[in-house]
Design an enzyme around this catalytic site. Structure first.
Site, mmCIF file in Angstrom:
data_model
loop_
_atom_site.group_PDB
_atom_site.id
_atom_site.type_symbol
_atom_site.label_atom_id
_atom_site.label_comp_id
_atom_site.label_asym_id
_atom_site.label_seq_id
_atom_site.Cartn_x
_atom_site.Cartn_y
_atom_site.Cartn_z
ATOM 1 N N LYS A 13 0.841 -1.209 0.000
ATOM 2 C CA LYS A 13 0.000 0.000 0.000
ATOM 3 C C LYS A 13 0.874 1.257 0.000
ATOM 4 C CE LYS A 13 -2.101 -1.028 3.883
ATOM 5 N NZ LYS A 13 -1.465 -2.325 4.173
ATOM 6 N N ARG A 88 -10.429 0.255 7.935
ATOM 7 C CA ARG A 88 -9.967 -1.109 8.220
ATOM 8 C C ARG A 88 -11.034 -1.927 8.922
ATOM 9 N NH1 ARG A 88 -4.021 0.326 8.434
ATOM 10 N NH2 ARG A 88 -3.126 -1.695 8.765
ATOM 11 N N ARG A 123 11.780 -5.497 5.349
ATOM 12 C CA ARG A 123 11.469 -4.083 5.139
ATOM 13 C C ARG A 123 12.359 -3.160 5.984
ATOM 14 N NH1 ARG A 123 5.523 -1.829 5.709
ATOM 15 N NH2 ARG A 123 5.624 -2.854 7.732
ATOM 16 N N ARG A 156 10.696 -1.519 11.432
ATOM 17 C CA ARG A 156 9.528 -1.102 12.215
ATOM 18 C C ARG A 156 9.294 -2.042 13.393
ATOM 19 N NH1 ARG A 156 4.588 0.254 8.219
ATOM 20 N NH2 ARG A 156 3.459 -1.023 9.716
ATOM 21 N N ARG A 167 -1.089 -9.233 12.779
ATOM 22 C CA ARG A 167 -1.598 -8.241 11.831
ATOM 23 C C ARG A 167 -2.315 -8.923 10.666
ATOM 24 N NH1 ARG A 167 3.797 -5.483 10.585
ATOM 25 N NH2 ARG A 167 2.655 -4.269 9.051
HETATM 26 P P1 AP5 Z 1 4.822 -1.603 1.971
HETATM 27 O O1 AP5 Z 1 4.569 -0.721 0.807
HETATM 28 O O2 AP5 Z 1 5.532 -1.032 3.144
HETATM 29 O O3 AP5 Z 1 3.481 -2.352 2.408
HETATM 30 P P2 AP5 Z 1 2.196 -1.794 3.165
HETATM 31 O O4 AP5 Z 1 1.022 -2.447 2.514
HETATM 32 O O5 AP5 Z 1 2.222 -0.309 3.247
HETATM 33 O O6 AP5 Z 1 2.435 -2.471 4.568
HETATM 34 P P3 AP5 Z 1 2.251 -1.899 6.032
HETATM 35 O O7 AP5 Z 1 2.994 -2.843 6.945
HETATM 36 O O8 AP5 Z 1 2.616 -0.462 6.105
HETATM 37 O O9 AP5 Z 1 0.719 -2.095 6.231
HETATM 38 P P4 AP5 Z 1 -0.037 -2.159 7.554
HETATM 39 O O10 AP5 Z 1 -1.416 -2.048 7.070
HETATM 40 O O11 AP5 Z 1 0.261 -3.332 8.390
HETATM 41 O O12 AP5 Z 1 0.591 -0.940 8.398
HETATM 42 P P5 AP5 Z 1 0.094 0.527 8.674
HETATM 43 O O13 AP5 Z 1 1.282 1.384 8.785
HETATM 44 O O14 AP5 Z 1 -0.980 0.902 7.730
HETATM 45 O O15 AP5 Z 1 5.651 -2.871 1.402
HETATM 46 C C1 AP5 Z 1 6.174 -3.870 2.289
HETATM 47 C C2 AP5 Z 1 7.614 -4.228 1.883
HETATM 48 O O16 AP5 Z 1 7.594 -4.929 0.660
HETATM 49 C C3 AP5 Z 1 8.552 -3.030 1.672
HETATM 50 O O17 AP5 Z 1 9.827 -3.355 2.166
HETATM 51 C C4 AP5 Z 1 8.558 -2.827 0.150
HETATM 52 O O18 AP5 Z 1 9.788 -2.262 -0.306
HETATM 53 C C5 AP5 Z 1 8.369 -4.252 -0.341
HETATM 54 N N1 AP5 Z 1 7.591 -4.348 -1.569
HETATM 55 C C6 AP5 Z 1 6.464 -3.674 -1.877
HETATM 56 N N2 AP5 Z 1 5.987 -4.041 -3.084
HETATM 57 C C7 AP5 Z 1 6.843 -5.001 -3.541
HETATM 58 C C8 AP5 Z 1 6.890 -5.797 -4.726
HETATM 59 N N3 AP5 Z 1 5.953 -5.690 -5.697
HETATM 60 N N4 AP5 Z 1 7.888 -6.682 -4.848
HETATM 61 C C9 AP5 Z 1 8.819 -6.803 -3.886
HETATM 62 N N5 AP5 Z 1 8.832 -6.084 -2.765
HETATM 63 C C10 AP5 Z 1 7.856 -5.196 -2.582
HETATM 64 O O19 AP5 Z 1 -0.570 0.371 10.115
HETATM 65 C C11 AP5 Z 1 0.224 0.020 11.231
HETATM 66 C C12 AP5 Z 1 -0.650 -0.158 12.460
HETATM 67 O O20 AP5 Z 1 -1.324 1.091 12.760
HETATM 68 C C13 AP5 Z 1 -1.789 -1.173 12.341
HETATM 69 O O21 AP5 Z 1 -1.345 -2.484 12.616
HETATM 70 C C14 AP5 Z 1 -2.769 -0.644 13.394
HETATM 71 O O22 AP5 Z 1 -2.363 -1.002 14.693
HETATM 72 C C15 AP5 Z 1 -2.640 0.863 13.263
HETATM 73 N N6 AP5 Z 1 -3.620 1.445 12.300
HETATM 74 C C16 AP5 Z 1 -3.337 2.074 11.117
HETATM 75 N N7 AP5 Z 1 -4.469 2.431 10.494
HETATM 76 C C17 AP5 Z 1 -5.510 2.034 11.308
HETATM 77 C C18 AP5 Z 1 -6.922 2.106 11.196
HETATM 78 N N8 AP5 Z 1 -7.509 2.655 10.130
HETATM 79 N N9 AP5 Z 1 -7.650 1.559 12.195
HETATM 80 C C19 AP5 Z 1 -7.076 1.009 13.275
HETATM 81 N N10 AP5 Z 1 -5.742 0.901 13.440
HETATM 82 C C20 AP5 Z 1 -4.963 1.415 12.462
HETATM 83 MG MG MG Z 2 2.405 1.088 4.822
#
Ligand code: AP5
Ligand code: MG
Length: 209
Positions: A13, A88, A123, A156, A167
């Site tokens: 994402k 979410r 990552r 992270r 997660r």
């Molecule tokens: P990356 O782009 O970082 O993936 P991502 O989908 O952004 O993953 P996140 O871990 O950020 O998602 P998340 O939903 O768990 O975390 P968030 O910060 O939103 O890619 C991952 C890796 O793969 C990278 O190293 C990248 O380089 C690599 N990659 C990408 N594409 C690739 C490809 N095609 N090929 C090879 N490699 C690739 O949320 C964190 C926490 O915050 C949650 O757990 C929750 O506790 C809280 N939170 C956030 N939003 C809410 C909400 N709306 N409600 C409640 N709690 C919330």
């Molecule tokens: Mg992210």
């Protein structure tokens, strides 16, 4: 373009939102990044959010709905935005529908769980600007240093194996059902994650046409 990115942790994402933001000239609103910034700054929100994030659980709906509602009122969202990580839960999606914001499309990026574990385990994230790198798939020009701002690259806190598992469980039970919610509204677009980041971007752009 008012877009939601709805996909599993590690599906890409953040990586694809960065490309889409540059492509369409609209802001990327990552709720995870907002929460991590608050944790780093030691705010009250950060203290509350930390216990949930570190356990791989969701931060309560009322907190998240408040943050996003306020953020979407800012000037830079007038011509569109990319919501990365919100909604979410069904309650968050319903709150968004009840607001005066009209979402155009909801994009999901399909990646299987085994691949996600591999991606999150490698990552790296910039402590300064939040840009994401990977030890194998998006290697920074200089080890440990962000290509974008020169900041320090860190792992992270929620990318530990046991937290990744939590997660993923939370995603499958609470967030993934939203695909059907938006499919019923005729807004769901599906892209399939590819081995290379740029190939996934091509898939994403095609899915959004
Ligand atoms: P990356 O782009 O970082 O993936 P991502 O989908 O952004 O993953 P996140 O871990 O950020 O998602 P998340 O939903 O768990 O975390 P968030 O910060 O939103 O890619 C991952 C890796 O793969 C990278 O190293 C990248 O380089 C690599 N990659 C990408 N594409 C690739 C490809 N095609 N090929 C090879 N490699 C690739 O949320 C964190 C926490 O915050 C949650 O757990 C929750 O506790 C809280 N939170 C956030 N939003 C809410 C909400 N709306 N409600 C409640 N709690 C919330
Ligand atoms: Mg992210």
């Amino acid at each position: 373009m008012k877009l939601i990115l709805l996909a599993a942790p590690g599906a890409g994402k953040g990586t694809q939102a960065e490309k889409l933001s540059a492509n369409f000239g609209i802001p990327q609103i990552s709720t995870g990044a907002i929460l991590r910034k608050n944790i780093a700054d030691g705010t009250e929100l950060g203290v509350t959010a930390k216990s949930y994030i570190d356990g791989g659980k969701l931060v309560p709906d009322d907190v998240m709905i408040g943050i996003v509602t306020e953020r979407l009122k800012e000037d830079d969202c007038k011509n569109g935005f990319i919501l990365d990580g919100f909604p979410r839960t069904l309650a968050q999606a319903e709150a968004l529908d009840k607001s005066d914001v009209v979402i155009d499309k909801v994009l999901t990026i399909e990646v299987d769980d085994a691949k996600i574990i591999e991606r999150l385990s490698g990552r790296l994230e910039c402590k300064g600007c939040g840009t994401t790198f990977h030890k194998l798939y998006r290697v920074p020009a200089k080890e440990g240093v962000c290509d974008n701002c020169g900041g320090e690259l860190i792992t992270r806190a929620d990318d530990k194996p046991e937290t990744i598992k939590n997660r993923l469980d939370v995603y499958h039970t609470q967030t993934e059902p939203l695909k059907d919610y938006y499919k019923a509204q005729g807004k769901l677009a599906v892209a399939y994650g590819q081995e290379k980041i740029e190939d996934t971007t091509a898939e994403v752009l095609a899915a959004l046409k």
